[in-house]
Design an enzyme around this catalytic site. Structure first.
Site, PDB file in Angstrom:
ATOM      1  N   ARG A   1      15.962 -48.607  20.939  1.00  0.00           N
ATOM      2  CA  ARG A   1      16.251 -47.269  20.210  1.00  0.00           C
ATOM      3  C   ARG A   1      15.973 -46.186  20.807  1.00  0.00           C
ATOM      4  O   ARG A   1      16.334 -45.386  20.526  1.00  0.00           O
ATOM      5  CB  ARG A   1      15.151 -47.605  18.942  1.00  0.00           C
ATOM      6  CG  ARG A   1      15.519 -46.518  17.893  1.00  0.00           C
ATOM      7  CD  ARG A   1      15.072 -46.954  16.369  1.00  0.00           C
ATOM      8  NE  ARG A   1      13.711 -47.312  16.625  1.00  0.00           N
ATOM      9  CZ  ARG A   1      13.012 -47.927  15.535  1.00  0.00           C
ATOM     10  NH1 ARG A   1      13.571 -48.200  14.465  1.00  0.00           N
ATOM     11  NH2 ARG A   1      11.923 -48.110  15.776  1.00  0.00           N
TER      12      ARG A   1
ATOM     13  N   VAL B   1      22.373 -45.977  11.726  1.00  0.00           N
ATOM     14  CA  VAL B   1      22.135 -47.326  12.477  1.00  0.00           C
ATOM     15  C   VAL B   1      20.743 -47.264  13.106  1.00  0.00           C
ATOM     16  O   VAL B   1      20.278 -46.007  13.433  1.00  0.00           O
ATOM     17  CB  VAL B   1      23.395 -47.710  13.342  1.00  0.00           C
ATOM     18  CG1 VAL B   1      24.702 -47.866  12.835  1.00  0.00           C
ATOM     19  CG2 VAL B   1      23.382 -46.932  14.666  1.00  0.00           C
ATOM     20  N   GLU B   2      20.387 -48.433  13.378  1.00  0.00           N
ATOM     21  CA  GLU B   2      19.068 -48.789  13.958  1.00  0.00           C
ATOM     22  C   GLU B   2      17.830 -47.760  13.542  1.00  0.00           C
ATOM     23  O   GLU B   2      16.905 -47.383  13.911  1.00  0.00           O
ATOM     24  CB  GLU B   2      19.058 -48.159  15.527  1.00  0.00           C
ATOM     25  CG  GLU B   2      19.971 -49.146  16.349  1.00  0.00           C
ATOM     26  CD  GLU B   2      19.783 -49.087  17.759  1.00  0.00           C
ATOM     27  OE1 GLU B   2      18.750 -48.587  18.458  1.00  0.00           O
ATOM     28  OE2 GLU B   2      20.773 -49.491  18.402  1.00  0.00           O
ATOM     29  N   GLY B   3      17.783 -47.853  11.934  1.00  0.00           N
ATOM     30  CA  GLY B   3      16.899 -47.304  11.091  1.00  0.00           C
ATOM     31  C   GLY B   3      17.623 -45.824  10.626  1.00  0.00           C
ATOM     32  O   GLY B   3      17.312 -45.000  11.582  1.00  0.00           O
TER      33      GLY B   3
END
Length: 800
Positions: free
Chosen positions: A376, A498-500
């Site tokens: 991330r 995305v990704e949190g």
């Protein structure tokens, strides 16, 4: 009275220079003894001794303190301790802390930052960027990909596979490129400045995916089988986590696996797992040959252990396995990267398809969090920086090319403000990316910082693109082959989500995890509470009390002096900013402790306050990166406007977040006193002033080394038929013709030429020898290039 004031001054000094209550007690006792020796046992002396005996003696003798105070506090605090799910606990255990912990301490150790080697590329990595990456970028036509193909062309897919773009993180022993995190970031950044579809296609296999999970947790057999195939592109990976009922709350997933025996590969009675799942939003899912699947594993017959509910587990499943279904494609905001649902019905797999084998059953969420910690911090930040640099270079040039009222639009103050914001924000983004890459390449795995980067860089990129769109106006709105900005503007929410998702990341993750992971004492205190260890709790609690009192004293002193006397590193141009980071850091630590003390477990649900703390911490980190980045680039004097704009912006944002926190904390009178304590003369940091805004904006309007450094690493070409190449050509032509325009303007002021557009006056200017034939040709060339640069697309009804 003098003695009382002296005593208060000493108490303040003790807690400023030391956090030891025992040492403070001893020195105060000696001071009182000296007072009594000089003045005898007066009424004042008796009063001071009573206060001392009542307060300091019980606090300084551990056995008494534990019996009177700590034992009771442990019981109360244990009841108030919020429950923590397994996924939350595992998220806290992922990665480590780095500069974020220094900021939480209230007294950053600058050597941690100063001694970090600057991020760099090896000769092999640089050659790959100059060669295959540049070639790939030249092959990409974003409009053709998104509008016509809705996918990367076949030759692009083949080029990506052939040159091992999907194997950047895979070691050479498995056929990969074994590139550093910094090289990974530079490659994604350059591709993203050309085509977001290609950037996503390359970054996903190198981020949170099967390759990273295999490298960290896979068995040797799994590594030897899959990694060479992933590196060569023979296998296309996708990671399936999100489902209809489980987005941000992974613990809510309904995808299950049951340990049982079944038939597999022509054999009966094979120990394995029967899977049922339903996933969506899976990037590369429609073209994947192997799925990394997250599911909840159950063992009702206790075939692999005594637990029935084993927990989240991750397995690798070839997509041609019976029962696996690959759905149709999603269309995420007209972007062409492959994304779609998949599901499985009674899919039977052997136990050795679990990543890491049966010993890793139930460890899936921890595995994912460990991988996400670094992934991330690299891919999405790189994509964001690529987008921001792209806007600065092209929209900045457009603002110099485009004229209204016979003036380049970049010279209007309203446009200047946006250009300065774009340049300053991009400098912040690149600084955070480079410094964090350097830390990652030194082996750091900072979970909180990765969340900061994901949130701040995608959000700030969104602002840069929005500003660019406002400057471009109609040319940004009308989609077509000539429009280089529209598709980037459309796809921004994907990176935000995305990704949190950013709302979750800001309001729950950054400070929610940081308060536990980065705080010097909270995690130890929580462990002591869980274990009901009075002795350990007592020790760490009173260290924490001393820490709080020290920060009160330090915060007041730095507030009074505006940290002018505080020792910090840096050159004369950067030291004021280092001092403000130190001042705001201690204020942040003090307010964090106050919030934890007054809100306790309820702070977990106070998402707005948590988000404001996240803003403060994030901006302090970003400002630290700006100062380090300026140092790593050799303290270029010409880059000073970017340094000043970025530092002022981040410090102002951090300060405003702290002031907002003071207004929102409970027990308002006490919170108000804290505000007066840390800001005794008001807020010292202001937003960038007008003169600095103009100076910063001019960087994007001129062809300078500073502009080149700011936009370094993106794809640039001078093909006049290319969407961005025509901007480069026009920018250089307009700048080359600028002295000729200046001559004509002077002649107009001297009444030698009529008013109007210089190009329309060329014949008269030539006849009066105001300009030469060569200068007239420069102006004509600039006009033609300008017309090409500002042209927009149109379509016939049939085409649409």
């Amino acid at each position: 009275m003098i003695w009382l004031l002296a005593l208060l001054a000493v108490v303040w000094g003790l807690f400023y220079f030391s956090v030891s209550i025992h040492r403070a007690t001893l020195i105060i006792a000696l001071l009182l003894g000296a007072y009594l020796f000089i003045n005898g046992l007066t009424v004042t002396g008796k009063s001071l001794w009573i206060v001392f005996l009542t307060l300091f003696i019980p606090l300084s003798i551990p056995i008494i303190r534990q019996w009177l105070i700590s034992r009771r506090l442990l019981t109360l605090m244990k009841k108030a301790l919020p429950t923590m799910s397994q996924t939350e606990q595992e998220a806290l255990e992922a990665g480590n802390t780095w500069w974020d912990a220094q900021l939480f301490s209230g007294n950053p150790d600058w050597k941690v930052l100063q001694n970090l080697p600057a991020a760099h590329l090896t000769d092999e990595e640089q050659a790959f960027i100059d060669g295959p990456v540049t070639t790939l970028c030249a092959m990409l036509n974003d409009w053709d990909i998104t509008h016509n193909h809705k996918d990367l062309p076949k030759e692009v897919w083949e080029y990506i596979k052939k040159n091992k773009f999907c194997g950047m993180i895979i070691p050479k022993q498995y056929g990969g490129l074994a590139f550093s995190d910094n090289a990974h970031s530079e490659i994604v950044m350059k591709i993203s400045s050309r085509c977001s579809t290609a950037a996503v296609t390359v970054m996903v296999p190198n981020s949170l995916g099967p390759a990273k999970l295999l490298l960290m947790y896979g068995t040797e057999e799994q590594k030897n089988h899959y990694l060479p195939r992933l590196a060569s592109g023979e296998e296309i990976p996708a990671f399936a986590l999100t489902g209809p009922h489980a987005g941000s709350d992974a613990g809510a997933m309904t995808d299950t696996g049951v340990v049982c025996r079944g038939s597999f590969g022509g054999k009966n009675n094979v120990l394995g797992i029967r899977l049922n799942w339903d996933k969506r939003y899976i990037t590369l899912g429609p073209v994947a040959t192997v799925l990394g699947l997250a599911f909840k594993l159950y063992d009702p017959d206790h075939l692999i252990g005594h637990l029935e509910n084993i927990g989240i587990t991750v397995a690798l499943i070839p997509t041609n396995t019976p029962g696996v279904s690959i759905g149709r494609r999603h269309l995420p905001l007209d972007s062409a990267f492959q994304n779609g649902p998949n599901w499985g019905k009674d899919v039977f797999i052997p136990m050795d398809w679990i990543i890491g084998g049966v010993t890793q059953a139930g460890n899936g969420w921890l595995m994912l969090m460990q991988c996400l910690t670094t992934g991330r911090a690299i891919s999405l930040p790189a994509l964001s920086v690529g987008g921001a640099k792209f806007c600065c270079r092209n929209t900045g040039a457009y603002a110099r090319i485009r004229k209204q009222f016979n003036v380049p639009i970049g010279e209007f103050e309203g446009i200047e403000e946006l250009l300065a914001r774009m340049a300053g924000q991009t400098y912040i983004l690149d600084a955070a990316r480079k410094v964090t890459n350097a830390a990652l390449d030194q082996g750091e795995k900072p979970a909180v910082i990765s969340a900061i980067l994901k949130y701040e860089l995608t959000e700030r990129m969104r602002r840069v693109v929005n500003d660019a769109m406002d400057i471009q106006g109609g040319s940004g709105i009308c989609l077509g082959p000539k429009n280089y900005l529209g598709r980037l503007y459309q796809v921004i929410p994907v990176s935000i989500t995305v990704e949190g998702a950013n709302i979750l990341t800001r309001s729950m993750m950054i400070f929610g995890q940081g308060a536990i992971r980065c705080h010097p004492f909270i995690q130890t205190e929580m462990a002591a509470l869980e274990q009901s260890n009075v002795q350990q709790f007592d020790q760490v609690l009173f260290q924490h009390v001393g820490f709080f009192l020290h920060n009160m004293a330090a915060g007041f002193w730095l507030g009074l002096t505006n940290a002018c006397l505080h020792s910090v590193p840096g050159a004369a141009v950067t030291r004021p900013y280092y001092r403000q980071i130190a001042r705001l850091s201690v204020s942040f630590a003090l307010l964090s402790d106050y919030a934890l003390l007054t809100l306790g477990g309820a702070l977990k649900r106070k998402e707005r306050i948590s988000g404001q703390f996240a803003d403060a911490l994030s901006n302090l980190y970003l400002c630290s990166c700006v100062l380090k980045h300026y140092q790593d680039q050799g303290c270029q004097k010409e880059d000073a406007p970017l340094l000043h704009w970025a530092s002022r912006n981040t410090l102002y944002q951090a300060q405003q977040a702290l002031l907002t926190i003071c207004r929102n904390l409970p027990f308002r009178p006490l919170a108000g006193l804290l505000r007066v304590l840390i800001f005794p003369f008001g807020a010292p940091n202001a937003e960038p002033p007008d003169a600095l805004i103009r100076e910063t904006a001019m960087i994007l309007l001129t062809d300078s080394e500073t502009r080149s450094r700011l936009t370094h690493g993106i794809y640039v070409n001078d093909d006049a038929t290319d969407a961005t190449g025509r901007i480069e050509v026009a920018f250089k032509a307009v700048l080359a013709a600028a002295p000729v325009e200046a001559k004509i303007r002077i002649a107009q002021k001297q009444k030698k030429l009529a008013k109007g557009n210089p190009s329309a006056l060329m014949e008269s200017a030539l006849s009066q020898s105001i300009v030469t034939e060569q200068e007239a040709a420069l102006l004509e060339s600039a006009d033609q290039a300008r017309l090409a640069a500002i042209a927009v697309d149109d379509f016939s009804p049939e085409e649409l």
